[in-house]
Design a protein around this motif. Sequence first.
Motif, PDB file in Angstrom:
ATOM      1  N   GLN A 120       0.872  -1.173   0.000  1.00 27.20           N
ATOM      2  CA  GLN A 120       0.000   0.000   0.000  1.00 27.20           C
ATOM      3  C   GLN A 120       0.912   1.228   0.000  1.00 27.20           C
ATOM      4  O   GLN A 120       2.087   1.116   0.346  1.00 27.20           O
ATOM      5  CB  GLN A 120      -0.894   0.017   1.248  1.00 27.20           C
ATOM      6  CG  GLN A 120      -1.704  -1.254   1.436  1.00 27.20           C
ATOM      7  CD  GLN A 120      -2.625  -1.505   0.265  1.00 27.20           C
ATOM      8  OE1 GLN A 120      -3.503  -0.725  -0.033  1.00 27.20           O
ATOM      9  NE2 GLN A 120      -2.399  -2.619  -0.441  1.00 27.20           N
ATOM     10  N   ARG A 135      -4.712   7.933  -9.070  1.00 27.08           N
ATOM     11  CA  ARG A 135      -5.481   7.003  -8.253  1.00 27.08           C
ATOM     12  C   ARG A 135      -6.974   7.179  -8.444  1.00 27.08           C
ATOM     13  O   ARG A 135      -7.738   6.220  -8.457  1.00 27.08           O
ATOM     14  CB  ARG A 135      -5.110   7.269  -6.788  1.00 27.08           C
ATOM     15  CG  ARG A 135      -5.922   6.447  -5.851  1.00 27.08           C
ATOM     16  CD  ARG A 135      -5.581   6.733  -4.422  1.00 27.08           C
ATOM     17  NE  ARG A 135      -6.504   6.022  -3.560  1.00 27.08           N
ATOM     18  CZ  ARG A 135      -6.400   5.962  -2.270  1.00 27.08           C
ATOM     19  NH1 ARG A 135      -5.397   6.559  -1.675  1.00 27.08           N
ATOM     20  NH2 ARG A 135      -7.297   5.312  -1.575  1.00 27.08           N
ATOM     21  N   GLU A 165     -12.593  -2.956  -9.379  1.00 26.15           N
ATOM     22  CA  GLU A 165     -12.114  -3.686  -8.222  1.00 26.15           C
ATOM     23  C   GLU A 165     -12.350  -5.176  -8.438  1.00 26.15           C
ATOM     24  O   GLU A 165     -13.459  -5.584  -8.774  1.00 26.15           O
ATOM     25  CB  GLU A 165     -12.829  -3.198  -6.972  1.00 26.15           C
ATOM     26  CG  GLU A 165     -12.239  -3.799  -5.734  1.00 26.15           C
ATOM     27  CD  GLU A 165     -12.540  -2.993  -4.478  1.00 26.15           C
ATOM     28  OE1 GLU A 165     -12.943  -1.822  -4.587  1.00 26.15           O
ATOM     29  OE2 GLU A 165     -12.376  -3.560  -3.391  1.00 26.15           O
ATOM     30  N   ARG A 170      -8.482  -9.534  -4.819  1.00 27.54           N
ATOM     31  CA  ARG A 170      -8.353  -8.447  -3.834  1.00 27.54           C
ATOM     32  C   ARG A 170      -7.457  -7.330  -4.364  1.00 27.54           C
ATOM     33  O   ARG A 170      -6.486  -6.913  -3.726  1.00 27.54           O
ATOM     34  CB  ARG A 170      -7.813  -8.977  -2.509  1.00 27.54           C
ATOM     35  CG  ARG A 170      -8.248  -8.045  -1.403  1.00 27.54           C
ATOM     36  CD  ARG A 170      -7.888  -8.432  -0.036  1.00 27.54           C
ATOM     37  NE  ARG A 170      -7.976  -7.223   0.793  1.00 27.54           N
ATOM     38  CZ  ARG A 170      -7.485  -7.101   1.987  1.00 27.54           C
ATOM     39  NH1 ARG A 170      -6.863  -8.105   2.539  1.00 27.54           N
ATOM     40  NH2 ARG A 170      -7.616  -5.975   2.655  1.00 27.54           N
ATOM     41  N   HIS A 172      -7.125  -3.645  -6.922  1.00 28.64           N
ATOM     42  CA  HIS A 172      -7.652  -2.571  -7.747  1.00 28.64           C
ATOM     43  C   HIS A 172      -6.958  -2.662  -9.097  1.00 28.64           C
ATOM     44  O   HIS A 172      -5.734  -2.636  -9.178  1.00 28.64           O
ATOM     45  CB  HIS A 172      -7.384  -1.215  -7.102  1.00 28.64           C
ATOM     46  CG  HIS A 172      -8.229  -1.001  -5.886  1.00 28.64           C
ATOM     47  ND1 HIS A 172      -8.208   0.157  -5.161  1.00 28.64           N
ATOM     48  CD2 HIS A 172      -9.118  -1.810  -5.254  1.00 28.64           C
ATOM     49  CE1 HIS A 172      -9.056   0.073  -4.151  1.00 28.64           C
ATOM     50  NE2 HIS A 172      -9.608  -1.123  -4.169  1.00 28.64           N
ATOM     51  N   ARG A 174      -6.281  -0.984 -12.502  1.00 28.03           N
ATOM     52  CA  ARG A 174      -6.351   0.284 -13.238  1.00 28.03           C
ATOM     53  C   ARG A 174      -5.820   0.079 -14.651  1.00 28.03           C
ATOM     54  O   ARG A 174      -4.782  -0.551 -14.837  1.00 28.03           O
ATOM     55  CB  ARG A 174      -5.521   1.359 -12.530  1.00 28.03           C
ATOM     56  CG  ARG A 174      -6.158   1.881 -11.257  1.00 28.03           C
ATOM     57  CD  ARG A 174      -5.298   2.949 -10.593  1.00 28.03           C
ATOM     58  NE  ARG A 174      -6.001   3.582  -9.484  1.00 28.03           N
ATOM     59  CZ  ARG A 174      -6.118   3.065  -8.274  1.00 28.03           C
ATOM     60  NH1 ARG A 174      -5.578   1.893  -7.998  1.00 28.03           N
ATOM     61  NH2 ARG A 174      -6.785   3.708  -7.323  1.00 28.03           N
ATOM     62  N   LEU A 193      -3.070  -3.397  -8.171  1.00 27.80           N
ATOM     63  CA  LEU A 193      -2.689  -3.079  -6.792  1.00 27.80           C
ATOM     64  C   LEU A 193      -3.317  -4.094  -5.842  1.00 27.80           C
ATOM     65  O   LEU A 193      -4.538  -4.177  -5.706  1.00 27.80           O
ATOM     66  CB  LEU A 193      -3.158  -1.662  -6.445  1.00 27.80           C
ATOM     67  CG  LEU A 193      -3.137  -1.222  -4.983  1.00 27.80           C
ATOM     68  CD1 LEU A 193      -1.762  -1.414  -4.367  1.00 27.80           C
ATOM     69  CD2 LEU A 193      -3.532   0.246  -4.881  1.00 27.80           C
ATOM     70  N   GLY A 195      -4.263  -5.736  -2.286  1.00 30.52           N
ATOM     71  CA  GLY A 195      -4.594  -5.158  -0.977  1.00 30.52           C
ATOM     72  C   GLY A 195      -4.321  -6.052   0.217  1.00 30.52           C
ATOM     73  O   GLY A 195      -4.649  -5.684   1.332  1.00 30.52           O
TER      74      GLY A 195
HETATM   75  N1  PTR Z   1     -10.292  -2.930  -1.529  1.00 32.15           N
HETATM   76  C1  PTR Z   1      -9.577  -4.180  -1.311  1.00 32.15           C
HETATM   77  C2  PTR Z   1      -9.715  -4.647   0.103  1.00 32.15           C
HETATM   78  O1  PTR Z   1      -9.034  -4.158   1.013  1.00 32.15           O
HETATM   79  O2  PTR Z   1     -10.458  -5.575   0.308  1.00 32.15           O
HETATM   80  C3  PTR Z   1      -8.144  -4.139  -1.672  1.00 32.15           C
HETATM   81  C4  PTR Z   1      -7.485  -2.819  -1.809  1.00 32.15           C
HETATM   82  C5  PTR Z   1      -7.562  -1.823  -0.830  1.00 32.15           C
HETATM   83  C6  PTR Z   1      -6.735  -2.591  -2.926  1.00 32.15           C
HETATM   84  C7  PTR Z   1      -6.940  -0.602  -1.005  1.00 32.15           C
HETATM   85  C8  PTR Z   1      -6.087  -1.393  -3.104  1.00 32.15           C
HETATM   86  C9  PTR Z   1      -6.193  -0.383  -2.163  1.00 32.15           C
HETATM   87  O3  PTR Z   1      -5.546   0.827  -2.332  1.00 32.15           O
HETATM   88  P1  PTR Z   1      -6.136   2.147  -3.077  1.00 32.15           P
HETATM   89  O4  PTR Z   1      -7.444   2.494  -2.396  1.00 32.15           O
HETATM   90  O5  PTR Z   1      -5.062   3.137  -2.838  1.00 32.15           O
HETATM   91  O6  PTR Z   1      -6.337   1.864  -4.513  1.00 32.15           O
END
Ligand code: PTR
Length: 335
Positions: A120, A135, A165, A170, A172, A174, A193, A195
Amino acid sequence: YSQPAMAPEGRLADWRSRYPHQSNEGDQPSQWAKCGGEEVMNRNRYANVDPYQNNRVKLKVPEGHSDYINASPIVLEATKSKKITKFIATQGPKSDSFAHLWRMVWHETSSPAVIVMLTQTHESGREKCFQYYPRDPATPDLDLNPDDEFEDGFHHMLKLESLEESEEARAHIRELSMTSKDGDETKQIWHLLFGGWPDFLVPEGADRVALLKLVELSREKNLDNATNARIVHCSAGVGRSGTFIALDWLLQELEEGSLDTLEDDEDPIVAAVDMLRQQRMMMVQGETQFTFLYDVMRERWRDRWARLHPEEAEKLGVNIDEEPTAKKPRREMEV
Ligand code: PTR
Ligand code: PTR
């Protein structure tokens, strides 16, 4: 044949003597401290983690500027098929040099490029990685290198095309596009990304399943892993990145059947880690991540054998009906 030697307990002592600098104590000074100068040192996020001098990505910059970026090309060859898989392992970009990452992406990958981000931006209240990509869909444009740091007019724009998502992975996801200033050339980039992976730890439970999905996803998005390097980074670019790359490679070995017929003294996980450490220091951080690789691979290996057709098993010389015992396992890894 015997089962793959995958009892971590016995291997950990070996691990400690094999990689004495693996404990997190005692940072070693960078090998670049002597010859790289301040400019290089400033580009490193951590004073003790950098690429080997003979295996690093060199930025394409005009003469008179440092071509240094904390990034290592990783090339792996599959045992059976000899298929090549390429990665670039790198640190989490810093605020004052994040455009270097994009310059590297531009020059070192073809389109579509894939970036796997395993950290993160902030963890436990500390910056682990600069927010180097757009972002938020509300502010999709990012001007790279507006100050023309290298005075060569490399002044590309980055645009967030979509954000999705994936619960399964799990992550993101992009989709970005990178366009040269004159608008003539564009590159598509998938930014994944993850998480579920805190520093120095390992993904547990559902996050572990998600990580395997992420490995798959990163392969799918990259149309040819043999020619196009997937960029993988975490904070230092060694622990989580090393584990991810090791996992990708080991899973492929498993799928190709290379782990079905191991000799007693063969340990594919040690071999994978060794291979990675020849290309970047400290890959796979500490015993937790090392043990994690065994755990995941044991699980996958059991799955594979459960699915194996009797004929196939016979060809391999394996009796899948034989009861596993502690002493003489039928190619079953001890848990
Ligand atoms: N939203 C997912 C979760 O925690 O279950 C995974 C995740 C969380 C992926 C945050 C990326 C994240 O970072 P950002 O919000 O900076 O894209
Ligand atoms: N100085 C830190 C250390 O040696 O502990 C550098 C470091 C930081 C190493 C993070 C690894 C780290 O984990 P990752 O590579 O997964 O970001």
